[in-house]
Structure formats: C-alpha cells, structure tokens
Enzyme design. Structure first.
Site, short mmCIF file in Angstrom:
data_model
loop_
_atom_site.label_atom_id
_atom_site.label_comp_id
_atom_site.label_asym_id
_atom_site.label_seq_id
_atom_site.Cartn_x
_atom_site.Cartn_y
_atom_site.Cartn_z
N HIS A 232 0.84 -1.20 0.00
CA HIS A 232 0.00 0.00 0.00
C HIS A 232 0.88 1.26 0.00
CE1 HIS A 232 -3.52 2.49 1.51
NE2 HIS A 232 -2.49 3.23 1.91
N GLU A 233 1.84 1.30 0.92
CA GLU A 233 2.68 2.50 1.04
C GLU A 233 3.57 2.69 -0.19
OE1 GLU A 233 2.01 4.67 3.16
OE2 GLU A 233 0.75 3.46 4.46
N TYR B 219 -4.29 14.58 -2.53
CA TYR B 219 -4.58 13.76 -1.36
C TYR B 219 -5.60 14.43 -0.45
CZ TYR B 219 -3.61 10.11 2.02
OH TYR B 219 -3.73 9.04 2.86
N HIS C 35 1.68 4.32 -2.97
CA HIS C 35 1.53 5.77 -2.84
C HIS C 35 2.62 6.51 -3.60
CE1 HIS C 35 -1.95 6.50 -0.41
NE2 HIS C 35 -1.52 5.77 0.60
N ASP D 127 -9.11 13.64 8.47
CA ASP D 127 -8.57 12.61 7.58
C ASP D 127 -8.50 13.12 6.13
OD1 ASP D 127 -7.64 10.04 6.81
OD2 ASP D 127 -9.68 9.34 6.44
N HIS E 265 -9.28 7.91 4.10
CA HIS E 265 -9.24 6.50 4.52
C HIS E 265 -10.64 5.95 4.77
CE1 HIS E 265 -5.15 7.93 5.58
NE2 HIS E 265 -4.81 6.73 5.16
N GLU F 132 -6.10 6.45 -1.99
CA GLU F 132 -6.06 5.40 -0.97
C GLU F 132 -6.57 4.07 -1.52
OE1 GLU F 132 -5.02 4.90 2.18
OE2 GLU F 132 -3.92 6.74 1.89
#
Ligand code: ZN
Length: 129
Positions: free
Chosen positions: A23-24, A38, A27, A120, A125, A47
């Site tokens: 996932h990271e 974002y 990004h 957020d 998210h 996301e």
C-alpha cells in the site's frame, strides 16, 4: 519510508502485513504517475488504488487468485485485544472492526454513503472503500 512499531496494545508493528507495505509503496507510484490530490474524493481514490495494489502484492506473494484472497488491508496488524480483523475490508467495507476503543469501521461500501468530513483529509481513509 517509516513504519510505526505499533503500541503493542492495539496495534502490532505496521510491517506485519505485507499489504500495508505494498500500500505505502503504491503511494509513491500514484503520487508520481497519477497526481491524485490527497484530499476528498481524489484522495480516497489515491487510498483505494494503494489498497488494491497492496492486496495484489499479498496475493502474488501467497500465490492466491482474486477469489482466494481475503481482500483485507492490515490483517494481523490488530492485537488480540481488538475486536476486528484488519484496518479495512475491501470485500465488505465497514466490517473490518467494531471495537470499544477503536470504534466502528464506518467505511461506506457504496458512493451513496460517501462521508463528507474535514478530518482525515476529507475522509481519504474512510471513503476509499
Ligand atoms: Zn495510504
């Protein structure tokens, strides 16, 4: 990249789940290739793309088909003290956890339930499901 060690009470170390690492890393690709801002819906798409590729990394490592995959993000991250299975569920958004400390997983499973919020980064998210 920096991954948290977790507090040992609610969260294990964040490298415990291969999908989180995928996932990271995604990004980085998304930021460079798609330039999705974002925030709000574009941030939620950002996301979501990371969740999809994070799960694909895990599926590839485990030799799974899409049907065999759990489609959970962060499976194994939560300690036994938490009532939940992961941070997010892509196969059934909003069902990853329901815990007295963490609260309920409020991720909507349909755009009609999109959550408008200021925290957020506009719910990146929350609305990624
Ligand atoms: Zn992310």
């Amino acid at each position: 990249m920096v991954f948290g060690d977790g507090d040992g009470e609610l969260f294990q170390r964040f490298t415990v789940s291969l999908d989180i690492i995928g996932h990271e890393l995604t990004h980085g690709v998304t930021e460079d290739e798609a330039a999705l801002m974002y925030v709000n819906q574009s941030g939620a798409l950002n996301e979501s793309v990371s969740d999809v590729f994070g799960s694909l990394v895990k599926q590839h490592a485990l030799g799974q088909t899409a049907e065999q995959a759990d489609w959970l993000i962060g499976n194994g991250l939560l300690t036994d003290a938490v009532q939940g299975v992961a941070l997010r569920s892509m196969k059934d958004p909003g069902t990853a956890y329901d815990d007295p400390v963490l609260g309920d997983d409020i991720q909507p499973g349909h755009m009609s339930k999109y959550v408008k919020m200021t925290g957020d980064n506009g719910g990146v998210h929350i609305n990624s499901g």
